[in-house]
Design an enzyme around this catalytic site. Sequence first.
Site, PDB file in Angstrom:
ATOM      1  N   HIS A 169       0.692  -1.274  -0.330  1.00  0.00           N
ATOM      2  CA  HIS A 169       0.092   0.002  -0.117  1.00  0.00           C
ATOM      3  C   HIS A 169       0.790   1.221   0.094  1.00  0.00           C
ATOM      4  O   HIS A 169       0.534   2.197  -0.498  1.00  0.00           O
ATOM      5  CB  HIS A 169      -0.955   0.257   1.049  1.00  0.00           C
ATOM      6  CG  HIS A 169      -1.815  -1.022   1.463  1.00  0.00           C
ATOM      7  ND1 HIS A 169      -1.649  -2.118   2.412  1.00  0.00           N
ATOM      8  CD2 HIS A 169      -2.814  -1.624   0.676  1.00  0.00           C
ATOM      9  CE1 HIS A 169      -2.811  -2.856   2.080  1.00  0.00           C
ATOM     10  NE2 HIS A 169      -3.445  -2.660   1.194  1.00  0.00           N
ATOM     11  N   GLN A 193      -1.197  -4.499  -8.912  1.00  0.00           N
ATOM     12  CA  GLN A 193      -1.100  -5.418  -9.774  1.00  0.00           C
ATOM     13  C   GLN A 193      -1.291  -6.864  -9.189  1.00  0.00           C
ATOM     14  O   GLN A 193      -1.776  -8.018  -9.825  1.00  0.00           O
ATOM     15  CB  GLN A 193       0.163  -5.714 -10.670  1.00  0.00           C
ATOM     16  CG  GLN A 193       0.966  -6.728 -11.223  1.00  0.00           C
ATOM     17  CD  GLN A 193       0.954  -7.088 -12.350  1.00  0.00           C
ATOM     18  OE1 GLN A 193       1.384  -6.149 -13.081  1.00  0.00           O
ATOM     19  NE2 GLN A 193       1.481  -8.562 -13.032  1.00  0.00           N
ATOM     20  N   GLN A 214      -8.649  -7.784 -10.390  1.00  0.00           N
ATOM     21  CA  GLN A 214      -9.394  -6.321 -10.132  1.00  0.00           C
ATOM     22  C   GLN A 214      -9.107  -5.171 -10.722  1.00  0.00           C
ATOM     23  O   GLN A 214     -10.012  -4.533 -11.056  1.00  0.00           O
ATOM     24  CB  GLN A 214      -8.952  -6.236  -8.338  1.00  0.00           C
ATOM     25  CG  GLN A 214      -9.641  -4.996  -8.113  1.00  0.00           C
ATOM     26  CD  GLN A 214      -9.252  -5.011  -6.217  1.00  0.00           C
ATOM     27  OE1 GLN A 214     -10.240  -5.400  -5.611  1.00  0.00           O
ATOM     28  NE2 GLN A 214      -8.108  -4.345  -5.992  1.00  0.00           N
ATOM     29  N   SER A 256      -2.170  -8.237   3.317  1.00  0.00           N
ATOM     30  CA  SER A 256      -2.848  -8.100   4.712  1.00  0.00           C
ATOM     31  C   SER A 256      -2.961  -9.613   5.412  1.00  0.00           C
ATOM     32  O   SER A 256      -3.015  -9.726   6.629  1.00  0.00           O
ATOM     33  CB  SER A 256      -4.080  -7.338   4.710  1.00  0.00           C
ATOM     34  OG  SER A 256      -3.874  -6.198   4.115  1.00  0.00           O
TER      35      SER A 256
END
Length: 277
Positions: free
Chosen positions: A34, A145, A150, A183
Amino acid sequence: MKVIDSIREYRGLLGSIARPSGLVPTMGFLHEGHRNIVQEARLGNASVTATIFVNPRQFSPAEDFEEYPRDPEADIELLDSEGVDFVFMPSVEEIYPDGFGTTINVGAVAAPLEGKYRPGHFQGVATVVCKLFCICRPDRAYFGQKDIQQCAVVNRLNIDLNLGIEVVVVPTVRDDDGLAISSRNVYLSSSEREAALFISRSLFHVLEMWRSGEKNSNRLKSHTKSMLELSPLLSIDYVSIADPQSMKEVKSATAGSVVAIAARIGKTRLIDNITLE
Ligand code: AMP
């Protein structure tokens, strides 16, 4: 940095937000992947908004919505240290108030791979991303990526609904040993983490095979599967070689094709991919 939880407040600021403005949608529990996206957004825009929203609509009832790791204080600290201007972190009720009825379905690109193993997942993703685009009205939006399908879904949504946003795909950040940072990696025991390394290793291996001249997609996939099967802890959902825009399987792997893997290790489901180049 301003932390905002209401749509009304964010919309009130829109007229004064410096442009171009970049949007980084996340589910929080932020990590180096992130951070890398935020840095990329910071470089290219006059203002940056990061969103933190664990979107219940992209989790099936059997998935980990309730247990999904959360640490808003650490997230805010990381975003502040990277010079983010706005953090939009709405509640579930703010995004889906009583009576909410619209669902976005982007069609064929969402059907295979993750779409097959996580029915309804991309409807949830497309719906929330479209809402975040409508609320935040960014010039650019940044996605990793790591979640290649998504990216394809968001691109389709952006094109089909003429949203006019520049969708930027940021490379996957990996730990030193190659594991794609996620995560969900916090769920892994140390032996499970060892098993997870088979995923990235087999992706790097298939890239080498392709570079050495093997272009037959079936042979590349079966080789990848046999590498993954060396780990008894790992159970394969799919190994795919697909076009990154349509997510359709390709017979011959060409430059730009993406090799994608989804596998379960214990209770944790991991995905990763690599571009053949
Ligand atoms: P998430 O919070 O998991 O929904 O992820 C938010 C954004 O970060 C998505 O666009 C992800 O694709 C991206 N992302 C997650 N992990 C990584 C990673 N290891 N490297 C780059 N981007 C990532």
